[in-house]
Design a protein around this motif. Structure first.
Motif, PDB file in Angstrom:
ATOM      1  N   ASP A  22       5.598 -13.791   3.265  1.00 28.28           N
ATOM      2  CA  ASP A  22       5.418 -12.482   3.888  1.00 28.28           C
ATOM      3  C   ASP A  22       6.231 -11.366   3.246  1.00 28.28           C
ATOM      4  N   LYS A  23       7.091 -11.681   2.287  1.00 30.18           N
ATOM      5  CA  LYS A  23       7.893 -10.652   1.621  1.00 30.18           C
ATOM      6  C   LYS A  23       7.980 -10.943   0.134  1.00 30.18           C
TER       7      LYS A  23
ATOM      8  N   LEU B 202       8.074  -5.718  -0.704  1.00 30.96           N
ATOM      9  CA  LEU B 202       6.680  -5.600  -0.272  1.00 30.96           C
ATOM     10  C   LEU B 202       6.414  -6.557   0.881  1.00 30.96           C
ATOM     11  N   THR B 203       5.704  -6.058   1.871  1.00 28.96           N
ATOM     12  CA  THR B 203       5.158  -6.879   2.945  1.00 28.96           C
ATOM     13  C   THR B 203       3.681  -6.497   3.036  1.00 28.96           C
TER      14      THR B 203
ATOM     15  N   GLU C  28       2.009  -5.334   5.310  1.00 28.36           N
ATOM     16  CA  GLU C  28       1.787  -4.121   6.109  1.00 28.36           C
ATOM     17  C   GLU C  28       2.283  -2.856   5.418  1.00 28.36           C
ATOM     18  N   LYS C  29       3.064  -2.999   4.345  1.00 29.61           N
ATOM     19  CA  LYS C  29       3.677  -1.832   3.694  1.00 29.61           C
ATOM     20  C   LYS C  29       2.601  -0.878   3.172  1.00 29.61           C
ATOM     21  N   THR C  30       2.854   0.393   3.327  1.00 26.75           N
ATOM     22  CA  THR C  30       1.933   1.413   2.841  1.00 26.75           C
ATOM     23  C   THR C  30       2.327   1.814   1.425  1.00 26.75           C
ATOM     24  N   LEU C  31       1.369   1.713   0.512  1.00 25.07           N
ATOM     25  CA  LEU C  31       1.568   2.163  -0.864  1.00 25.07           C
ATOM     26  C   LEU C  31       0.613   3.316  -1.128  1.00 25.07           C
ATOM     27  N   ALA C  32       0.931   4.121  -2.124  1.00 21.13           N
ATOM     28  CA  ALA C  32       0.138   5.322  -2.390  1.00 21.13           C
ATOM     29  C   ALA C  32      -1.313   5.023  -2.758  1.00 21.13           C
ATOM     30  N   ARG C  33      -1.533   4.098  -3.721  1.00 17.78           N
ATOM     31  CA  ARG C  33      -2.904   3.904  -4.202  1.00 17.78           C
ATOM     32  C   ARG C  33      -3.350   2.461  -4.254  1.00 17.78           C
ATOM     33  N   ALA C  34      -2.658   1.597  -3.528  1.00  9.13           N
ATOM     34  CA  ALA C  34      -3.058   0.184  -3.528  1.00  9.13           C
ATOM     35  C   ALA C  34      -2.668  -0.425  -2.190  1.00  9.13           C
TER      36      ALA C  34
ATOM     37  N   SER D 217      -0.999  -5.929   0.249  1.00 10.11           N
ATOM     38  CA  SER D 217      -1.460  -7.323   0.247  1.00 10.11           C
ATOM     39  C   SER D 217      -2.166  -7.668  -1.070  1.00 10.11           C
ATOM     40  N   ASP D 218      -2.924  -6.707  -1.629  1.00 12.12           N
ATOM     41  CA  ASP D 218      -3.591  -6.930  -2.920  1.00 12.12           C
ATOM     42  C   ASP D 218      -2.571  -7.043  -4.050  1.00 12.12           C
TER      43      ASP D 218
END
Length: 98
Positions: A4-5, A51-52, A54-60, A63-64
């Motif tokens: 998960d991390k 990274l988890t 649920e983390k919000t990334l700008a352009r991806a 989880s991917d």
């Protein structure tokens, strides 16, 4: 590696604007193919993040990114496609229109 991390290091390309390479910080660039590194240019470390899914990334989607790092050892983020209407800003007009 925990499910998960992921401790992720992000590098920006010295050759191509807005191109980024995400890797597992513990592995570094060891898993990145040599051919990709040649095209990417000198990797410049920009940040390290946890990274988890649920983390919000700008352009991806995080989880991917995590899945790609686990499968291939890296995730390559390409520059965004240029919108056609933005390219009009750089075209020279052939006739004046008022």
């Amino acid at each position: 590696m925990q499910g998960d991390k992921l401790l992720c290091e992000i590098f920006k390309s010295s050759r191509k604007e807005e191109m980024y390479l995400y890797v597992d910080k513990r592995q570094g660039l060891a898993e990145v193919p040599e051919a990709l590194l040649e095209r990417f240019g000198k990797p410049v470390s920009t940040m390290t993040v946890i990274l988890t899914p649920e983390k919000t990334l700008a352009r991806a989607k995080a989880s991917d990114v995590m899945a790609a790092i686990r499968d291939k050892g890296f995730y390559l983020q390409m520059p965004p496609a240029k919108d056609e209407y933005l390219l009009d800003l750089y075209r020279t007009p052939t006739e004046a229109r008022y």
